[in-house]
Write an enzyme that holds these catalytic residues in place. Structure first.
Site, PDB file in Angstrom:
ATOM      1  N   GLY A   1      36.383  41.700  36.237  1.00 28.78           N
ATOM      2  CA  GLY A   1      36.111  43.148  36.883  1.00 28.78           C
ATOM      3  C   GLY A   1      35.393  42.884  38.014  1.00 28.78           C
ATOM      4  O   GLY A   1      35.159  41.935  38.570  1.00 28.78           O
ATOM      5  N   CYS A   2      34.967  43.784  38.936  1.00 32.23           N
ATOM      6  CA  CYS A   2      34.074  43.851  39.997  1.00 32.23           C
ATOM      7  C   CYS A   2      32.939  43.191  40.028  1.00 32.23           C
ATOM      8  O   CYS A   2      32.210  42.717  40.887  1.00 32.23           O
ATOM      9  CB  CYS A   2      34.334  45.357  40.649  1.00 32.23           C
ATOM     10  SG  CYS A   2      35.607  45.856  41.275  1.00 32.23           S
TER      11      CYS A   2
END
Length: 384
Positions: A357-358
Site C-alpha cells: 500500500g501507500c
C-alpha cells in the site's frame, strides 16, 4: 427522441466538449475518492471541477455535490474505496484516482512529477507498490513499466536513466543485456561530467531522463519532494501525483495521489488517467513486456533468482492453506521479509497474501486471524 436524433445530439455534445477542453472523442469516466485528504473534501471537489473542464467525466465519491460532477454519496473513506472498486469491476468507470490502494506484489505506480530546474515532466518508476520482492528485479520491471506509461502519454521514444541507489549497477547490466537481445530503447546520459546512465541527484532536478528508474520507496520520497518543494511539504502543488498501478497482466486503472496533494495535482491526476484511457495504457504495457521477453527478460530474471537461491541454500517448501477473503492488513513487515512472513503464517495454518500500500508492505489476512497472525509474526521476528 429517435435513435438518430440521440446519436446526433451526443455527437454535437462531444464536439462542444472538445472545443471547450481541446480533447475530442468520448469523455473518459474517472472516479475520484474525495474523503481522507488532509486538505478536506473541498480540495478534492475543486480538482474534480477543474478536470471536468479539461474533458474528464468525473464521478466524485464522497459527500459533496457540484454542477457538472456526478456525485456518488458514501459515509466514509472505507465505503468510498469499496464503491470505487465496484464501479471499476462493473466497467461503469474507466479508471479512478484515490489516496491509497493495496496493489498486489508485481504492480506498482509510475509517478509523473515536474522537475524544478527546467520545468520538465519526468516519469519516476516507481513510486508506490512493488514490482517484485527482490529490489533489483523490481527495478528491471519498473523500467519496462515506466517506458509503457511514458509512451501512453505520447512520448514516442522515452529515454531511461537509473538512479544511483543500491542495485543500480545490476539493473544497468540487465537492461543492457535486454538491449543486446533486441529490446529497443535509449538510455539517458547523465548531465554530470562522467556521464553514463546511472544518474545523480542533479539529474533528478534537471529531469535528465524521461523515465527515472528507482526502487518504490525512494521514488515515493522523490515524488513527494518534487511536488511540494515550493510549499514546505504540507501541500503538493506541482505534478500529476504518483501515477497508475501497472504490471504484467494487470488491467485495473487506479492512480494514486497523496493525502497532502493539492487540487492542482489531483486535477492533473484525473487528466492523466483520462489520457491513459484514451491511449490504451494496458496495451502499451503488454507490448513492452512482450518485447522485453522476446529479448530475454525471463532468462535474465531466472539467472538472477538461481544465483540468489544458490547463495541462500535449500529452503523449506510451504504450501498455502485454502484461500479465503483477507480484508485485514498488517503493516510493519519489511519488504525484503514479505514473502517469508506470509509463508510463516501458512505454516501456522493461516491463509495470507502479500501486498504493498501507500504506507508500505502489508500482510493480508482474514479478520478472524488478524490477532493470532500478529502474534505469529512477532514471535518469528517479522514484527516488532
Amino acid at each position: 427522441m429517435s435513435n438518430l436524433q440521440k446519436t446526433l445530439a451526443d455527437a454535437f455534445m462531444q464536439m462542444a466538449d472538445g472545443l471547450e477542453s481541446g480533447s475530442f472523442g468520448p469523455r473518459p469516466k474517472i472516479a475520484l475518492t474525495g474523503m481522507g485528504s488532509e486538505h478536506g473534501e473541498e480540495n478534492a471537489m475543486a480538482a474534480a471541477v477543474a478536470a471536468s473542464k479539461k474533458g474528464v467525466d468525473v464521478y466524485y465519491i464522497g459527500s459533496l455535490e457540484h454542477e457538472g460532477i456526478t456525485t456518488i454519496h458514501v459515509d466514509d473513506d472505507e465505503a468510498g474505496h469499496k464503491k470505487m472498486d465496484e464501479l471499476l469491476d462493473s466497467g461503469e468507470i474507466d479508471g479512478a484516482v484515490t489516496m491509497h490502494y493495496p496493489f498486489p506484489i508485481g504492480v506498482s505506480t509510475v509517478g509523473r512529477p515536474v522537475t524544478p530546474a527546467v520545468g520538465k515532466e519526468m516519469f519516476v518508476a516507481n513510486t508506490t507498490g512493488t514490482s517484485a520482492s527482490d529490489p533489483v528485479e523490481g527495478m528491471i520491471y519498473n523500467a519496462i513499466d515506466g517506458l509503457a506509461v511514458a509512451k501512453a502519454t505520447g512520448i514516442e521514444r522515452p529515454t531511461v536513466g537509473i538512479l544511483n541507489v543500491n542495485g543500480a549497477r545490476q539493473v544497468e547490466k540487465a537492461l543492457k543485456q535486454l538491449q543486446e537481445g533486441g529490446y529497443d530503447f535509449d538510455f539517458a546520459e547523465s548531465s554530470r561530467a562522467d556521464g553514463g546512465c546511472v544518474l545523480r541527484g542533479n539529474d533528478v532536478l534537471k529531469g535528465t531522463p524521461d523515465v527515472l528508474v528507482t526502487d518504490p520507496l525512494t521514488g515515493n520520497v522523490l515524488n513527494k519532494m518534487l511536488s511540494s518543494f515550493t510549499t514546505g511539504g504540507s501541500f503538493e502543488s506541482v505534478g500529476y501525483g504518483y501515477g497508475p498501478g501497472v504490471g504484467k497482466g494487470y488491467e485495473k486503472l487506479v492512480l494514486i495521489v497523496s493525502r497532502a496533494s493539492g487540487a492542482p495535482v489531483i486535477a492533473n491526476a484525473l487528466v492523466f488517467a483520462a489520457e491513459l484511457v484514451k491511449n490504451k495504457v494496458f496495451a502499451k504495457v503488454e507490448a513492452e513486456y512482450a518485447a522485453a521477453e522476446k529479448a530475454g527478460l525471463n532468462d535474465i530474471i531466472a539467472a538472477m533468482e538461481a544465483k540468489k537461491a544458490a547463495a541462500a541454500g535449500p529452503k523449506e517448501e510451504v504450501v498455502a492453506p485454502p484461500a479465503e477473503p483477507v480484508p485485514a492488513g498488517i503493516l510493519g513487515v519489511d519488504v525484503m521479509d514479505l514473502d517469508d512472513a506470509a509463508q510463516a503464517l501458512w505454516k501456522a495454518g493461516m491463509y495470507a497474501e502479500t501486498g504493498m500500500g501507500c504506507t508500505g508492505p502489508v500482510i493480508l489476512v482474514s479478520d478472524a486471524n488478524e490477532a493470532k497472525a500478529r502474534d505469529v509474526l512477532k514471535d518469528a521476528g517479522y514484527l516488532s
